[in-house]
Design a protein around this motif. Sequence first.
Motif, mmCIF file in Angstrom:
data_model
loop_
_atom_site.group_PDB
_atom_site.id
_atom_site.type_symbol
_atom_site.label_atom_id
_atom_site.label_comp_id
_atom_site.label_asym_id
_atom_site.label_seq_id
_atom_site.Cartn_x
_atom_site.Cartn_y
_atom_site.Cartn_z
ATOM 1 N N SER A 157 0.502 2.397 -1.760
ATOM 2 C CA SER A 157 1.071 3.857 -2.136
ATOM 3 C C SER A 157 0.097 4.927 -2.334
ATOM 4 O O SER A 157 0.244 6.127 -1.923
ATOM 5 C CB SER A 157 2.136 3.825 -3.237
ATOM 6 O OG SER A 157 1.335 3.579 -4.592
ATOM 7 N N ILE A 158 -0.951 4.624 -2.695
ATOM 8 C CA ILE A 158 -1.981 5.549 -2.912
ATOM 9 C C ILE A 158 -2.613 5.951 -1.660
ATOM 10 O O ILE A 158 -2.939 7.246 -1.413
ATOM 11 C CB ILE A 158 -3.375 4.883 -3.724
ATOM 12 C CG1 ILE A 158 -2.867 4.409 -5.107
ATOM 13 C CG2 ILE A 158 -4.603 5.941 -3.684
ATOM 14 C CD1 ILE A 158 -3.764 3.664 -6.053
ATOM 15 N N SER A 159 -2.784 5.185 -0.545
ATOM 16 C CA SER A 159 -3.263 5.398 0.721
ATOM 17 C C SER A 159 -2.579 6.698 1.488
ATOM 18 O O SER A 159 -3.038 7.689 2.004
ATOM 19 C CB SER A 159 -3.220 4.410 1.672
ATOM 20 O OG SER A 159 -1.748 4.080 2.118
ATOM 21 N N GLU A 160 -0.995 6.818 0.915
ATOM 22 C CA GLU A 160 -0.527 8.029 1.560
ATOM 23 C C GLU A 160 -0.495 9.261 0.662
ATOM 24 O O GLU A 160 -0.593 10.223 1.291
ATOM 25 C CB GLU A 160 0.890 7.665 1.462
ATOM 26 C CG GLU A 160 1.539 6.451 2.498
ATOM 27 C CD GLU A 160 2.736 5.989 2.307
ATOM 28 O OE1 GLU A 160 3.455 6.480 1.448
ATOM 29 O OE2 GLU A 160 2.958 5.078 2.945
ATOM 30 N N ASN A 180 -2.766 0.339 6.848
ATOM 31 C CA ASN A 180 -3.493 1.850 6.057
ATOM 32 C C ASN A 180 -4.827 1.808 6.178
ATOM 33 O O ASN A 180 -5.554 2.935 6.201
ATOM 34 C CB ASN A 180 -3.167 1.646 4.486
ATOM 35 C CG ASN A 180 -1.405 1.736 4.305
ATOM 36 O OD1 ASN A 180 -0.882 2.893 5.301
ATOM 37 N ND2 ASN A 180 -0.673 1.339 3.463
ATOM 38 N N ILE A 181 -5.481 0.587 6.169
ATOM 39 C CA ILE A 181 -6.972 0.753 6.347
ATOM 40 C C ILE A 181 -7.464 1.228 7.649
ATOM 41 O O ILE A 181 -8.304 1.881 7.694
ATOM 42 C CB ILE A 181 -7.436 -0.550 5.965
ATOM 43 C CG1 ILE A 181 -7.175 -1.007 4.533
ATOM 44 C CG2 ILE A 181 -8.905 -0.933 6.432
ATOM 45 C CD1 ILE A 181 -7.727 -2.753 4.191
ATOM 46 N N ASP A 235 -3.394 10.133 -1.586
ATOM 47 C CA ASP A 235 -4.676 10.417 -1.816
ATOM 48 C C ASP A 235 -5.664 9.461 -0.940
ATOM 49 O O ASP A 235 -6.034 8.495 -1.360
ATOM 50 C CB ASP A 235 -5.060 10.438 -3.252
ATOM 51 C CG ASP A 235 -6.557 10.895 -3.380
ATOM 52 O OD1 ASP A 235 -7.153 11.208 -2.668
ATOM 53 O OD2 ASP A 235 -6.882 11.511 -4.623
ATOM 54 N N GLN A 236 -6.178 9.760 0.347
ATOM 55 C CA GLN A 236 -6.936 8.935 1.100
ATOM 56 C C GLN A 236 -8.392 8.598 0.443
ATOM 57 O O GLN A 236 -8.838 7.544 0.692
ATOM 58 C CB GLN A 236 -7.046 9.394 2.442
ATOM 59 C CG GLN A 236 -5.765 9.573 3.114
ATOM 60 C CD GLN A 236 -6.051 10.350 4.496
ATOM 61 O OE1 GLN A 236 -7.142 10.628 4.892
ATOM 62 N NE2 GLN A 236 -4.741 10.969 5.002
ATOM 63 N N ASN A 237 -8.953 9.836 -0.262
ATOM 64 C CA ASN A 237 -10.364 9.570 -0.819
ATOM 65 C C ASN A 237 -10.084 8.461 -2.085
ATOM 66 O O ASN A 237 -11.093 7.880 -2.094
ATOM 67 C CB ASN A 237 -10.801 10.979 -1.468
ATOM 68 C CG ASN A 237 -11.082 11.909 -0.166
ATOM 69 O OD1 ASN A 237 -11.526 11.292 0.931
ATOM 70 N ND2 ASN A 237 -11.133 13.035 -0.500
ATOM 71 N N LEU A 238 -9.179 8.541 -2.658
ATOM 72 C CA LEU A 238 -8.911 7.735 -3.793
ATOM 73 C C LEU A 238 -8.658 6.084 -3.269
ATOM 74 O O LEU A 238 -9.089 5.098 -3.858
ATOM 75 C CB LEU A 238 -7.574 8.067 -4.849
ATOM 76 C CG LEU A 238 -7.576 7.191 -5.807
ATOM 77 C CD1 LEU A 238 -8.574 7.021 -6.884
ATOM 78 C CD2 LEU A 238 -6.255 7.622 -6.611
ATOM 79 N N PHE A 239 -7.999 6.019 -2.174
ATOM 80 C CA PHE A 239 -7.571 4.876 -1.467
ATOM 81 C C PHE A 239 -8.959 4.274 -1.227
ATOM 82 O O PHE A 239 -9.322 2.766 -1.147
ATOM 83 C CB PHE A 239 -7.081 5.102 -0.357
ATOM 84 C CG PHE A 239 -6.505 3.827 0.583
ATOM 85 C CD1 PHE A 239 -5.846 2.807 -0.136
ATOM 86 C CD2 PHE A 239 -7.000 3.841 2.006
ATOM 87 C CE1 PHE A 239 -5.482 1.536 0.671
ATOM 88 C CE2 PHE A 239 -6.718 2.615 2.512
ATOM 89 C CZ PHE A 239 -5.907 1.789 1.932
ATOM 90 N N VAL A 240 -9.844 4.864 -0.316
ATOM 91 C CA VAL A 240 -11.289 4.404 0.024
ATOM 92 C C VAL A 240 -11.988 4.062 -1.129
ATOM 93 O O VAL A 240 -12.793 2.870 -1.105
ATOM 94 C CB VAL A 240 -11.841 5.408 0.958
ATOM 95 C CG1 VAL A 240 -13.225 5.091 0.969
ATOM 96 C CG2 VAL A 240 -11.051 5.890 2.236
#
Length: 683
Positions: free
Chosen positions: A495-498, A461-462, A500-505
């Motif tokens: 699960s966040i990465s899929e 995911n990263i 909301d990518q901005n929130l994941f970062v």
Amino acid sequence: MNKERAITYSLLAHIRNKGTLVEGPIDIFKPLIKRTLSKLSKDRGQMKGNGVNVKGNSILEIKKVSDELYSIDFPIPVLRNILNEISDDINTNGITHFCIYQDNSFEIYNYEFDDYDDVINKQKKVVNNLEKLYLDFCKSEGLKNVKGGSIFKFIEKNKFNLSKYISNKEYLNGNNYTQEAKFINFFKKIPQVYEQIKDIYLGAIITSFIEYETTDIERDVELLLDTNFIVSLIDLNTPESTHTCKTLINIAKQEGFKIKVLKDTLEETKGLLTAKASNFHKSFLQKKINSEDVYNACDRKGFTKVDLERIIDNIEDIIKDLDIQIVYLTDKDKNKARFSNEFTSLKNVRNSEQAALHDSLALLYVKEKRGGLVKDFDKVNCWFVNNSASSDSGYNINKNRYQPETIKADELLNILWLSNPRVNKSIDSKDLAEIGLTSIVSFTLNKALPKAKIIRDLDENIQKYAKEKITDQDIIRISTRIVDNQLNDIEELNSISEKDQNLFVKRLEEESKKQKEIDDRRIEGIERIMKEFEGKINKTEELYKKVQRSNKESKEDKENKNKYIKELEDKIKRSEQKEKVVKLKEWEDGELMKWRRKSWINLSICILLIITSFVIIFIVCDGDTENFNELLKGIKSSVLFPLFSTLISLIFSIFILKALYDKYHNHSNIQNYLNRLDKPDYL
């Protein structure tokens, strides 16, 4: 109690490292029990008419004192054997110091044994320093309410692991030693501290001699190697793991063990390495989290994806070159394993059915080789050997006090070192401690990690969503938080990465920032610890006294004194050198004189021969010139010899004169002669 045992372990390591008292398994404990008898003699002794100082009704009285002194349990049969040997050792020249009787009563005759008191005092300081260092380390990590004794309990952890093999006992030694493992891992870089930790570990292993009753049974032993052992053996793990596996292989060959691997194990190894090769350029987080990952070994060795694929293609040839026999099992064997209880149990703990089936095959192979359940380690003829630093796979539980089918490489090495005098002498004790400590630290740190799949998903995911937005340094800090169990909700993060990518970062950046603050505090704390600890570690009492005396002198006086001592040493050195040069010259002149004298003697002999020859000729010719003229025309046979000897003497004289010239004027010849001489020790 842990601290007292740690002091005892350090003492035992000291005795072992001195290279003495290692002929028998209980010899190393004699100094401890001698000291116990000495203490009894001093504490309870009252001289009586017959010279007896202390009388005891049972050796339990000796055991009680030894338990207090050393905090290790000496079983009564072992203690009695040690006491019998001590009695034989110390009752010499008709003088009795100690007697033990058939009913276990005993008498001590004013016995003293103080050989290790100074060593024990030093070890107490070492143990106290280590305990303080551990507590300070935990404070630097922001931890509170930590007990210093737990570090010693962790160090002796491997001793308790060995107990299930050598004495059929199961010990619980705590559940989580992550902080202790991190402490040892950190101070591995500081030899003064790490050597002391290794000594305590070694002493803990040595105490297993007390529980282990060795036998002289000669048996054919077979070692069946697991997948992680093969990966380590071909140097695709850490250097320490590779060293452990190679050491065990060398010892096994030395002892005549058969070394085998299932064809299925090689297929599993190929599958593992193929998966690594296919993701070779996609992984970063995994190798930062797990030091034993194949990717780390590739980085260390400079391997590319092609190099890894070449190893996969040639794995069987590599194994054969190591003299390891490949075992081919039939479909019947595999079906038997698939319907076994082992397979049913392992499906719940292994990451795939294929892995569970592989381990079931290996376990059934070992059981069939053994031909039944075995209680004593010495009677086991087959082991499934692994080098896993992951958590226990769930099938190595010592049920009903029987020997398990599997054993870790470092544990097997430890037991062979304990049980076999040949192995004991062929493995350096410091090396053994290094192997064991590395293993328990790796095991503990890996046990605390999340499952490999969760980390692999986060890594992917990263790479997919955050590669361009966060730095490599951020990823390293995130991996540190995972290793330190400060980032636990990795599945939620995935699960966040899929969604909301901005929130994941943003979450990744927040975690990196938190770790940076911790790292800064940790560095500051570690620097303070090392500053405080500097000058304390590995200091002897004599050095301490010298430092105390030197502190009383002013800096100027000290500098003047050092300067004067240096000048005096230089003056003495110059004087000694000058005297040595003079003596060397005198000695060389004497040797040259002897050398030249031989040539003068030879020349004198030749001249004497020439003169003698002429005198003989003159006598034969009666001094008459006419007769002499006649001689020139036809020499009488009686003067042929004097003439011949004269000629020879003349020839020799020419050579001798040349030799004399060389001995006086040919400087390179003279120097070569002097260089060949053996100089006396004082020169």
